[in-house]
Structure formats: C-alpha cells, structure tokens
Design an enzyme around this catalytic site. Sequence first.
Site, PDB file in Angstrom:
ATOM      1  CD  GLU A 254      -2.616  -1.134   2.662  1.00 31.99           C
ATOM      2  OE1 GLU A 254      -2.459  -0.210   3.482  1.00 31.99           O
ATOM      3  OE2 GLU A 254      -3.302  -2.126   2.893  1.00 31.99           O
ATOM      4  CE  LYS A 256       5.053   4.921   7.246  1.00 31.46           C
ATOM      5  NZ  LYS A 256       4.732   6.201   7.827  1.00 31.46           N
ATOM      6  NE  ARG A 261      -3.432   3.430  12.101  1.00 30.75           N
ATOM      7  CZ  ARG A 261      -2.641   2.420  12.450  1.00 30.75           C
ATOM      8  NH1 ARG A 261      -1.389   2.654  12.791  1.00 30.75           N
ATOM      9  NH2 ARG A 261      -3.091   1.191  12.462  1.00 30.75           N
ATOM     10  CD  GLU A 315      -1.560   8.233   8.290  1.00 32.49           C
ATOM     11  OE1 GLU A 315      -1.905   7.333   9.074  1.00 32.49           O
ATOM     12  OE2 GLU A 315      -0.455   8.785   8.326  1.00 32.49           O
ATOM     13  CG  PHE A 355      -4.611   1.789   6.248  1.00 34.22           C
ATOM     14  CD1 PHE A 355      -4.553   1.121   7.449  1.00 34.22           C
ATOM     15  CD2 PHE A 355      -4.151   3.097   6.177  1.00 34.22           C
ATOM     16  CE1 PHE A 355      -4.048   1.744   8.578  1.00 34.22           C
ATOM     17  CE2 PHE A 355      -3.640   3.736   7.302  1.00 34.22           C
ATOM     18  CZ  PHE A 355      -3.596   3.054   8.514  1.00 34.22           C
ATOM     19  NE  ARG A 440       6.674   0.611  17.022  1.00 35.51           N
ATOM     20  CZ  ARG A 440       6.308   1.717  16.359  1.00 35.51           C
ATOM     21  NH1 ARG A 440       6.422   1.786  15.063  1.00 35.51           N
ATOM     22  NH2 ARG A 440       5.826   2.737  17.017  1.00 35.51           N
ATOM     23  CE  LYS A 446       8.289   2.851  10.712  1.00 36.69           C
ATOM     24  NZ  LYS A 446       8.026   3.900  11.651  1.00 36.69           N
TER      25      LYS A 446
HETATM   26  P1  ATP Z   1       6.184   7.245  11.244  1.00 36.74           P
HETATM   27  O1  ATP Z   1       6.963   8.188  12.119  1.00 36.74           O
HETATM   28  O2  ATP Z   1       7.011   6.540  10.225  1.00 36.74           O
HETATM   29  O3  ATP Z   1       4.896   7.787  10.716  1.00 36.74           O
HETATM   30  P2  ATP Z   1       4.920   6.020  13.432  1.00 36.74           P
HETATM   31  O4  ATP Z   1       5.829   5.737  14.567  1.00 36.74           O
HETATM   32  O5  ATP Z   1       3.994   7.177  13.514  1.00 36.74           O
HETATM   33  O6  ATP Z   1       5.806   6.077  12.150  1.00 36.74           O
HETATM   34  P3  ATP Z   1       4.558   3.400  12.494  1.00 36.74           P
HETATM   35  O7  ATP Z   1       3.754   2.306  13.021  1.00 36.74           O
HETATM   36  O8  ATP Z   1       6.004   3.254  12.655  1.00 36.74           O
HETATM   37  O9  ATP Z   1       4.042   4.748  13.123  1.00 36.74           O
HETATM   38  O10 ATP Z   1       4.263   3.567  10.943  1.00 36.74           O
HETATM   39  C1  ATP Z   1       2.993   3.281  10.520  1.00 36.74           C
HETATM   40  C2  ATP Z   1       2.213   4.550  10.412  1.00 36.74           C
HETATM   41  O11 ATP Z   1       2.120   4.927   9.051  1.00 36.74           O
HETATM   42  C3  ATP Z   1       0.773   4.302  10.837  1.00 36.74           C
HETATM   43  O12 ATP Z   1       0.608   4.555  12.205  1.00 36.74           O
HETATM   44  C4  ATP Z   1      -0.013   5.242   9.992  1.00 36.74           C
HETATM   45  O13 ATP Z   1      -0.178   6.460  10.681  1.00 36.74           O
HETATM   46  C5  ATP Z   1       0.860   5.507   8.782  1.00 36.74           C
HETATM   47  N1  ATP Z   1       0.331   4.935   7.518  1.00 36.74           N
HETATM   48  C6  ATP Z   1       0.240   5.585   6.345  1.00 36.74           C
HETATM   49  N2  ATP Z   1      -0.243   4.799   5.368  1.00 36.74           N
HETATM   50  C7  ATP Z   1      -0.490   3.595   5.927  1.00 36.74           C
HETATM   51  C8  ATP Z   1      -0.994   2.370   5.418  1.00 36.74           C
HETATM   52  N3  ATP Z   1      -1.339   2.202   4.135  1.00 36.74           N
HETATM   53  N4  ATP Z   1      -1.104   1.339   6.306  1.00 36.74           N
HETATM   54  C9  ATP Z   1      -0.743   1.490   7.598  1.00 36.74           C
HETATM   55  N5  ATP Z   1      -0.260   2.624   8.132  1.00 36.74           N
HETATM   56  C10 ATP Z   1      -0.116   3.677   7.302  1.00 36.74           C
END
Ligand code: ATP
Length: 590
Positions: A254, A256, A261, A315, A355, A440, A446
């Site tokens: 998918e 990103k 979130r 998101e 998503f 996690r 990612k």
């Molecule tokens: P980052 O700082 O990279 O955004 P994070 O610590 O906020 O990371 P992670 O779990 O590491 O959160 O990365 C996943 C985040 O990416 C999710 O919490 C969501 O907010 C975002 N995201 C964007 N697109 C998607 C997707 N298609 N599926 C899941 N998460 C996604």
Amino acid sequence: MEFATFADRAATIEAEPADLEVVAHVRDLFADAGSDLEIVARFAQGRVFPAWDSTTLDIGPSACYDAIARAAGTNVSGDDVEARLAEVGEIGDVAANYEFGGQQGLGAFTGGSGGNGGDLTVREVHEALADIAAAEGSGSQDRKVDLLFGLFNRCSSEEARYLARIVLSEMRIGVGEGTVRDAIAEAFDVPTDRVERALQVSNDYGQVARIARDEGIEGLDAMELDVGRPVQAMLAQTGTVTDALEEWDEAAVEWKYDGARIQLHHDPSGLAESDGSTVETRVFSRNMEEVTDALPEVVEFAAAHLEEPAILDGEVVAIDEDGSPLPFQEVLKRFRRKHDVAKAREDVSVRPVFFDCLHVGGEDLLAEPLTTRHDRLRSVLVDADADADSVADDEIEGLSLLWQTGDPDEIESIAAEALEAGHEGIMLKNPDSTYSPGRRGKNWRKRKPDVETLDCVVTGAEWGEGRRATFLGTFELAVRAGDDSEERRSAGSAVEPQTLETVGKVATGITDEKLEELTDLLEPHITVAEGQEVELEPAVVFEVGYEEIQSSPTYSSGYALRFPRFVGVRSDKDPEDADSLERLERLHDQ
Ligand code: ATP
C-alpha cells in the site's frame, strides 16, 4: 479493599525482582480485591480510567505538589516539594517522606506521629479522583487541589507514595500489560490467550479481570469490540522488500500516506457520549484521544458513505486545492485543534484514507486475514448505488489502494508511483495476517526512502541572545532507554521504568516565527531554570533529521547526532512514543 492494603501490596510488587513472582503477587492482589477488582486492576498499572477512556485528571504536577505540601504541614510549600523532587528524583519517595494527617479542616485528623492512614478505601480514592477529573469551569483548579489535599491528608506515608504516583501517572512498579494479563489468567484460572483477546477488544483491564472472575472463559469469549470505544492501533516496523517476500512469498503493498493515524467509529443509530447525548461518529488518534471536533471532514465523510455500524482504521491527510497531499506538518495544524476549526479548515483541508476495517455491521474482523478485511472495507466504502464489481478501486473515495504481489520490480514501481503522487513511501503487509491491536510486529513493515528521522523528547533548552532573548532555542534531545525490545513487548512483559538519555542538541532549521511557537509550547513545562538554561519535564516530542549517529561520551546515551536538524513537532506523539535507545543503536550499527 483498604488503600493501605493496596499500597502495601504495591510495595511488595515493586521490591520483587523476578517477573514470575511479580505475576504471583499481582494474581493474589486481584484474587483479594473483591468488589474493587476493576479499580485495583487499573491502579496496579497506574491508571484511574480504562485505557480506551481519554479522561484525564487534568491536574498538573505543580497542583499535585501544592496538595502534598498543604497536607504535609503549614511550613511546607509546593516549591519545597518541587525542590525535594529535584533532589530525590521520584515523586513517590518525596510524598512518602512527609508526615500527613496533621491538617485540620477536612475531618481527617488522625493524630499520632503524622498521618496514620488506614481508613481510606480504594473505592474512596477512585471516587475522589473521578471528582477531580470531573471538576471543570471557573475555580476548578482550586477544587481539584482541595480534593487531592483531602486525600493526602488521610494518607499514611506509604499510601501517599502510591497516591502521588497514580495522580502523576508514574506508577512504575513493574506491572506492565503482560503482567496483568498473566495475573488475570492465573487468578481466575482462564487461558492467557483468551484474556489477551478480551483485552484487545475491550481495552479495559478492569473489565476483563472482573469478567474473567465472574463469567470465566465464556464471558471472555463473548466480549466484542464496542463501536465508539477505541482500540489500540496496530503498528509497523521498518522493513525491506527482500525480507518481506522471503517470509510471505507475496506482500500486500500500500502507499504510506503522510498524515496522522485515525480510527473512525460510526453508528447511524447513535453512539453514546459521556454527557448522555448521542453522536453518529467519533474519531480517535493513534493514542486513542478523541479528535472528532477537529476533523469535521471525517465526520461528513462517514455520514455520506457509511450505512452500517463500522470501525475503520486509516490516515487523515492534508490536501491542497487539487486534492494532492501536503506534508505531514500541515495535517498537524488541524489534528488536535480545539478552537477555530472552521477557520483552520479554510486554510488546510484534510481527507481520510482508510486501509483497514476492524468491525462492520455487528461483526468483528480482527481475526480475519488482511485481504478479507480490505475486501470488507471496499464493500463498506463503495457507493451503494454502484455496481460494486465494475468500479475500480481508485474510484472509491477513502479507500487505500492495495496490490498483492511477489514481484520485487512491481513493488519498486508502486513505491516510485507513491513518491510521485506525494506520499511517504510504501507499507508492506502480510496478506494473511490478523489485526493485532497495539503490536509493532513484523506483519506490517514500512519502507521510506529518506534518511530516517528520529522522534526525540525535548528535555532542556536555552534562552537565546539579543534579538532572540525572549525565545527558547538550542533544544536538548533525548531518547527512551530501558528494555524496550520487540521480544519483550510482544511477550507483553512488564514495561521497565523508562528513563531518558540525551543524544544531542538541535538549534538549526528553525525560523524566528517557529521559535516563538516552540517557546509557547515548551515554557509551561520548565521545571528548573538556571541562568540561560532550563530543564523541561518530558512532554514534547521533536522529529529531527541528522547526517550521522556517532558514538560519543558527550551525551548520556553514549551517542551523538551529527548535524541535527529540526523537522517538526510530533504533537501526535507522547514521550512514551518517542524513539528508543535501542533504535538509535540499531541505526548507528547500520
Ligand atoms: P512514522 O513516524 O514513520 O509515521 P509512526 O511511529 O507514527 O511512524 P509506524 O507504526 O512506525 O508509526 O508507521 C505506521 C504509520 O504509518 C501508521 O501509524 C499510519 O499512521 C501511517 N500509515 C500511512 N499509510 C499507511 C498504510 N497504508 N497502512 C498502515 N499505516 C499507514
């Protein structure tokens, strides 16, 4: 249960080094808690309310110090308490060193050598804390301090130790989520995996403990997601295409999306609000805070597209006039806004992209494979009048696109397309994986092209000079230490007390306008001021870029960021969500 008994048991737990023994003590505490089990199960983790409930006591550290000071005697002030805290380093120890109960006025004078405590029950403490949380409007801060003073005034030293820690959310007796889960299973003779599932769907350790005791396995299995009550978000690790394909053969790929979130809860027949009214839609952040009022576009989206009760995960992305995504910092201008939302909406508009689908039409989908959940999401979002099979996915508003493939070249071209369209990178997901709230794990990975950034807690700053004398600048950055390993967390083991270790100072990449904003944000968190330098309580998280991570004795982490550069404030993250020393070490080794 008497609060003195709770405090006594908490002290035993805190002194116990062995994980298994900790579980045994917590098990016995739960078994003896009687009708106070729900409260005790929350207090043991330092919670007053269930994890899904974002109600806070809304009482700052200094109000708590004032309450302690008043209960401690006429010659003690809030500043004295704060000064002792600076020496001792932990509020429980500070509170336990005073003698309470000498203050007349709330009918709590017990005489003897300081506070004898002993007549306060767990339920009374909980009720008073609920009253503190509920106090609002003019004069409410004074009322909160009065109520808290009333509690401390009835405390023995040991009771005060744990009351202070509960009030400031710093329980730290080594009782993590996994400990509570195992203790519930042992205390009420139910399987751990059933407790785990019940915790995931309800997000309420108190309720799960009570149901395990009163209704056993059947009761636990009957627990379901509740539309309107947020669940923890599933999170992702950093990963590579090669590893993903090696493990799964095919990956769900998918885009990103570079936003914040959200978890959308919608029920056309109404969701109950705490004041007794109903709304159709509630929106929560990744930390389960309610953000509904800040995001009217999401509420309007739900009203226009959803016909059944549903919980969707996605998101919210800021967009320009053509609908193209804007950088993440733009969405934060909208995300937690409480005032002038309509005006802010004129400047930056947002749109949701979903998503995942956790629940639809009365059916929980957590245990379904990702591909099934995505299909359900599609059918929820597709226009009811359309011929669902003939509509292309990219014509369905609010649906994330998903490609399933085992071909690395195809994945690279999806990634290139994602970047071209202004997104952050790609997500690689295990197509067969279930939805694991709060984990996690390896099932979501990612991949971002840029050099990694770090999310650091700001622990200090310096006042500027000359033109910048009224601004804080040169911000000290820290990461979380303590055993934060994936294994430990996946096993749900006790979270160790988190300490912060410094990694550097950032002063570049910040305009004067931004410095003014950062000063307003940080100033209320100053704990100690000495000359130009200030210490800050951990509250604000900065995202910082850097050129390299070097080993260095200059900072307490043993590492230093070379050329750190301010990227932005992560107002969607709390200090507990900041990056860990473990990640810093991993990035350094890479
Ligand atoms: P980052 O700082 O990279 O955004 P994070 O610590 O906020 O990371 P992670 O779990 O590491 O959160 O990365 C996943 C985040 O990416 C999710 O919490 C969501 O907010 C975002 N995201 C964007 N697109 C998607 C997707 N298609 N599926 C899941 N998460 C996604």
